[in-house]
Design a protein around this motif. Structure first.
Motif, PDB file in Angstrom:
ATOM      1  N   ARG A 217       5.852   4.521 -16.694  1.00 21.74           N
ATOM      2  CA  ARG A 217       6.747   3.583 -15.772  1.00 21.74           C
ATOM      3  C   ARG A 217       5.970   3.590 -14.428  1.00 21.74           C
ATOM      4  O   ARG A 217       5.846   2.408 -13.769  1.00 21.74           O
ATOM      5  CB  ARG A 217       8.062   3.790 -15.777  1.00 21.74           C
ATOM      6  N   LEU A 218       5.877   4.969 -13.769  1.00 27.87           N
ATOM      7  CA  LEU A 218       5.104   5.039 -12.556  1.00 27.87           C
ATOM      8  C   LEU A 218       3.689   4.505 -12.592  1.00 27.87           C
ATOM      9  O   LEU A 218       3.272   3.858 -11.518  1.00 27.87           O
ATOM     10  CB  LEU A 218       4.937   6.614 -12.188  1.00 27.87           C
TER      11      LEU A 218
ATOM     12  N   ALA B 119       0.905  -1.261   0.024  1.00 28.17           N
ATOM     13  CA  ALA B 119      -0.062  -0.023   0.082  1.00 28.17           C
ATOM     14  C   ALA B 119       0.796   1.301  -0.050  1.00 28.17           C
ATOM     15  O   ALA B 119       0.518   2.188  -0.817  1.00 28.17           O
ATOM     16  CB  ALA B 119      -1.044  -0.077   1.154  1.00 28.17           C
ATOM     17  N   ARG B 120       1.649   1.475   0.812  1.00 35.11           N
ATOM     18  CA  ARG B 120       2.808   2.323   0.973  1.00 35.11           C
ATOM     19  C   ARG B 120       3.652   2.492  -0.500  1.00 35.11           C
ATOM     20  O   ARG B 120       3.746   3.592  -0.928  1.00 35.11           O
ATOM     21  CB  ARG B 120       3.905   2.194   2.127  1.00 35.11           C
ATOM     22  N   PHE B 121       3.987   1.493  -1.017  1.00 25.71           N
ATOM     23  CA  PHE B 121       4.524   1.361  -2.379  1.00 25.71           C
ATOM     24  C   PHE B 121       3.960   2.113  -3.230  1.00 25.71           C
ATOM     25  O   PHE B 121       4.143   2.962  -4.288  1.00 25.71           O
ATOM     26  CB  PHE B 121       4.873   0.062  -2.771  1.00 25.71           C
ATOM     27  N   GLY B 122       2.431   1.873  -3.388  1.00 24.26           N
ATOM     28  CA  GLY B 122       1.588   2.512  -4.563  1.00 24.26           C
ATOM     29  C   GLY B 122       1.592   3.747  -4.194  1.00 24.26           C
ATOM     30  O   GLY B 122       1.479   4.927  -5.053  1.00 24.26           O
ATOM     31  N   ARG B 123       1.466   4.427  -2.955  1.00 30.22           N
ATOM     32  CA  ARG B 123       1.247   5.661  -2.468  1.00 30.22           C
ATOM     33  C   ARG B 123       2.249   6.297  -2.990  1.00 30.22           C
ATOM     34  O   ARG B 123       2.041   7.563  -3.321  1.00 30.22           O
ATOM     35  CB  ARG B 123       0.595   5.754  -1.047  1.00 30.22           C
TER      36      ARG B 123
ATOM     37  N   SER C 112       4.376   5.831  -5.142  1.00 27.87           N
ATOM     38  CA  SER C 112       4.525   6.036  -6.732  1.00 27.87           C
ATOM     39  C   SER C 112       3.303   7.151  -6.754  1.00 27.87           C
ATOM     40  O   SER C 112       4.106   8.011  -7.968  1.00 27.87           O
ATOM     41  CB  SER C 112       4.066   4.654  -7.379  1.00 27.87           C
ATOM     42  N   ALA C 113       2.390   7.030  -6.519  1.00 27.34           N
ATOM     43  CA  ALA C 113       1.529   8.177  -6.934  1.00 27.34           C
ATOM     44  C   ALA C 113       1.884   9.576  -6.353  1.00 27.34           C
ATOM     45  O   ALA C 113       1.717  10.382  -6.885  1.00 27.34           O
ATOM     46  CB  ALA C 113       0.111   7.779  -6.008  1.00 27.34           C
ATOM     47  N   ASP C 114       2.794   9.514  -5.279  1.00 28.07           N
ATOM     48  CA  ASP C 114       3.303  10.959  -4.843  1.00 28.07           C
ATOM     49  C   ASP C 114       4.196  11.434  -5.928  1.00 28.07           C
ATOM     50  O   ASP C 114       4.438  12.681  -6.043  1.00 28.07           O
ATOM     51  CB  ASP C 114       3.602  10.666  -3.411  1.00 28.07           C
ATOM     52  N   ILE C 115       5.292  10.476  -6.264  1.00 26.90           N
ATOM     53  CA  ILE C 115       6.126  10.931  -7.362  1.00 26.90           C
ATOM     54  C   ILE C 115       5.494  11.270  -8.492  1.00 26.90           C
ATOM     55  O   ILE C 115       5.844  12.272  -9.145  1.00 26.90           O
ATOM     56  CB  ILE C 115       7.052   9.477  -7.741  1.00 26.90           C
ATOM     57  N   ARG C 116       4.204  10.680  -8.914  1.00 30.09           N
ATOM     58  CA  ARG C 116       3.714  11.047 -10.071  1.00 30.09           C
ATOM     59  C   ARG C 116       3.349  12.460  -9.900  1.00 30.09           C
ATOM     60  O   ARG C 116       3.234  13.243 -10.795  1.00 30.09           O
ATOM     61  CB  ARG C 116       2.368  10.236 -10.420  1.00 30.09           C
ATOM     62  N   ARG C 117       2.715  12.902  -8.870  1.00 38.11           N
ATOM     63  CA  ARG C 117       2.144  14.107  -8.527  1.00 38.11           C
ATOM     64  C   ARG C 117       3.111  15.276  -8.519  1.00 38.11           C
ATOM     65  O   ARG C 117       3.279  16.461  -9.112  1.00 38.11           O
ATOM     66  CB  ARG C 117       1.464  14.316  -7.125  1.00 38.11           C
ATOM     67  N   HIS C 118       4.420  14.778  -8.064  1.00 40.58           N
ATOM     68  CA  HIS C 118       5.477  15.801  -8.123  1.00 40.58           C
ATOM     69  C   HIS C 118       6.105  15.920  -9.574  1.00 40.58           C
ATOM     70  O   HIS C 118       6.506  17.018 -10.028  1.00 40.58           O
ATOM     71  CB  HIS C 118       6.870  15.408  -7.455  1.00 40.58           C
TER      72      HIS C 118
END
Length: 421
Positions: free
Chosen positions: A382-383, A329-333, A335-341
C-alpha cells in the motif's frame, strides 16, 4: 429532462442549450446578476430575477447531506460542484452541473447541462438519499459513489463533463480536462490506499499483545520473546503516530494535498466557463424591449467584474497548483519515510522468527509471526502504491502550463448562507 438524450438525438439543440448559466448571489441568497442565457432559458425576465431569492431558479429536491457538503465547503472559502436541477421555461426541469464559487459578498454559480455518463444514476441516488433516515456518515458514503471523498467524485465528474460538452459543441477537447481526470483519479486511488493502510496498521497493533500472551506460556517473564514484543509495540506505536499526522489528522499532509488539488481543478474548469459566459451578448427578450438598454448596460458592467473574477480565479488556481505540486512531493517523501521506518519493524519481526525457530512447541508464536509477515507485506504494497499515485499526480500537473508561484487569498465569507436560502 436529460439534455444528453436530446443532443445525441438532435444536434439542433444548439449552443444556446449548452451555454453556461451565470448567476451572482449575495450572502442572503438574493440574485444580484444573471447572464442573458439564464433569462432566455428560464423564461423569466432579468427584472424579475434580479432581487429575487435564488430558490426561484432551483428545484428543491437536493439531499440534505449534499447541501451540507456544499455549505461546509463555501464556509471554508472553498469551491464546490454538484449535480442539481434547475427549472426552465414551461416548467421543464433540467439537470445541470453546478459550480459554486465563493466571493467576498456571496457566491457565483455557473451551470452547464449534465451530459456525461457520470450523471447516470444521480436522480435515483438523490431519491434514495432523500428517503434515507440513516446516519450522516452512511449517507455521505452513498453520495461519494465509491470515491474516497465527495470532492473526488465531483472533480471526476467535471473531468468527464467538460469533454462531453466540447463534443456536443463540436469543439476540440481541452487537454486540461484530460489532465484533470488523471489527477483526480490518481488522488482518489491514493486516498483509498490511505484508508486501507490505516486499517492494516491499526490491526497490526494487536499482534504484540498476542506475542506477549504466547511468550508467557513459552518462557519466564522478561524473556527474549517478551522483549521482542515490547520493542515491536513501541516501534509500531511511533510509526502509528507518524502515520496519523501524515494521513488521518484533519490538517494532515494528505488532507492538505487533497484540498489543494480539488481547489485547483475546480477553479481551472470554472475559469474556462467564466470566459465563455463573458463572450455572451445581451439580446432583448420579447416583451422586454423597453428595459433592454438598462439591462444591456448592467450586463456590460457585470462582464467587467467577470474579467476581474476570472483573473482572480486564475491566480488562485495557479497558486493552488504550485501548492499541490509541493504537497505531492512531500506526500511521496513522507510515504517513503514511513516505508523506511517499516524496515525497523521488519528487523524486529525477523528476530521473532529466529526465536520461534529456537523454541520447541512454538506453534502459537509461529502463527503470530505469520500474521506479522502478512500485515508487513500488505503495508509495504500500500505504501508503494501511494508513492506511485503521488508520482502520477506530480507528473500530470507538470503537463499543465502556467504554474505560478504567486499566492492568492481565498475569500472566507458568508457564501454558505446563500445555498441554504
Amino acid at each position: 429532462m436529460n439534455i444528453r438524450k436530446d443532443i445525441s438525438a438532435d444536434r439542433a439543440v444548439g449552443q444556446e442549450a449548452l451555454a453556461p448559466l451565470y448567476t451572482r448571489v449575495n450572502a442572503a441568497g438574493i440574485v444580484r446578476a444573471v447572464s442573458p442565457s439564464v433569462v432566455r432559458q428560464l423564461g423569466i425576465s432579468a427584472v424579475d430575477l434580479i432581487g429575487a431569492p435564488l430558490r426561484v431558479m432551483q428545484v428543491c429536491d437536493q439531499p440534505q447531506v449534499l447541501t451540507d457538503v456544499i455549505t461546509e465547503a463555501l464556509a471554508a472559502g472553498e469551491p464546490a460542484v454538484a449535480y442539481q436541477k434547475i427549472r426552465m421555461a414551461e416548467g421543464r426541469d433540467v439537470w445541470m452541473v453546478v459550480f459554486h464559487l465563493p466571493t467576498e459578498d456571496g457566491l457565483l454559480q455557473l451551470r452547464i447541462p449534465a451530459l456525461a455518463e457520470t450523471f447516470s444514476g444521480v436522480p435515483e441516488l438523490y431519491a434514495k438519499l432523500n428517503a434515507d433516515t440513516g446516519s450522516r456518515a452512511s449517507q455521505l458514503q452513498v453520495l461519494q459513489r465509491g470515491f474516497a471523498a465527495y470532492g473526488g467524485y465531483s472533480v471526476h465528474a467535471i473531468g468527464q463533463e467538460l469533454p462531453a460538452r466540447a463534443d456536443a459543441l463540436g469543439k476540440p477537447r481541452n487537454q486540461r480536462a484530460h489532465v484533470m481526470h488523471r489527477v483526480s483519479d490518481a488522488l482518489d486511488n491514493a486516498l483509498k490506499e490511505k484508508i486501507e493502510l490505516m486499517r492494516s496498521f491499526n490491526a497490526l497493533q494487536l499482534i504484540p499483545n498476542n506475542m506477549r500472551i504466547v511468550a508467557s506460556r513459552l518462557e519466564p517473564a522478561g524473556g527474549p520473546i517478551s522483549a521482542i514484543a515490547e520493542n515491536y509495540k513501541a516501534s509500531s506505536a511511533a510509526i502509528s503516530q507518524r502515520l496519523a499526522s501524515f494521513i488521518s489528522a484533519p490538517d494532515s499532509l494528505c488532507e492538505q494535498l487533497r484540498a489543494q488539488i480539488m481547489r485547483m481543478l475546480i477553479q481551472m474548469a470554472a475559469r474556462r466557463l467564466l470566459l465563455d459566459v463573458r463572450s455572451t451578448n445581451f439580446t432583448p427578450v420579447a416583451g422586454q424591449e423597453a428595459e433592454s438598454p438598462a439591462l444591456d448596460q448592467r450586463w456590460q458592467e457585470e462582464c467587467t467584474m467577470m474579467i476581474a473574477t476570472a483573473d482572480r480565479i486564475g491566480r488562485e488556481s495557479r497558486s493552488a497548483m504550485a501548492g499541490a505540486e509541493e504537497f505531492a512531493a512531500r506526500f511521496g517523501r513522507a510515504s517513503a519515510d514511513i516505508r523506511r521506518h517499516m524496515l525497523g519493524l521488519d528487523t524486529i519481526r525477523v528476530l521473532g522468527r529466529v526465536e520461534c525457530s529456537r523454541l520447541h512447541e512454538s506453534e502459537g508464536l509461529s502463527a503470530t509471526i505469520d500474521q506479522l509477515d502478512a500485515f508487513h507485506s500488505e503495508i509495504r504494497t500500500r505504501l508503494e502504491a501511494i508513492i506511485r499515485y503521488a508520482e502520477v499526480v506530480s507528473e500530470a500537473m507538470g503537463e499543465i502550463p502556467g504554474t505560478d508561484q504567486r499566492t492568492a487569498t481565498r475569500p472566507r465569507n458568508m457564501a454558505f448562507h446563500a445555498v441554504r436560502t
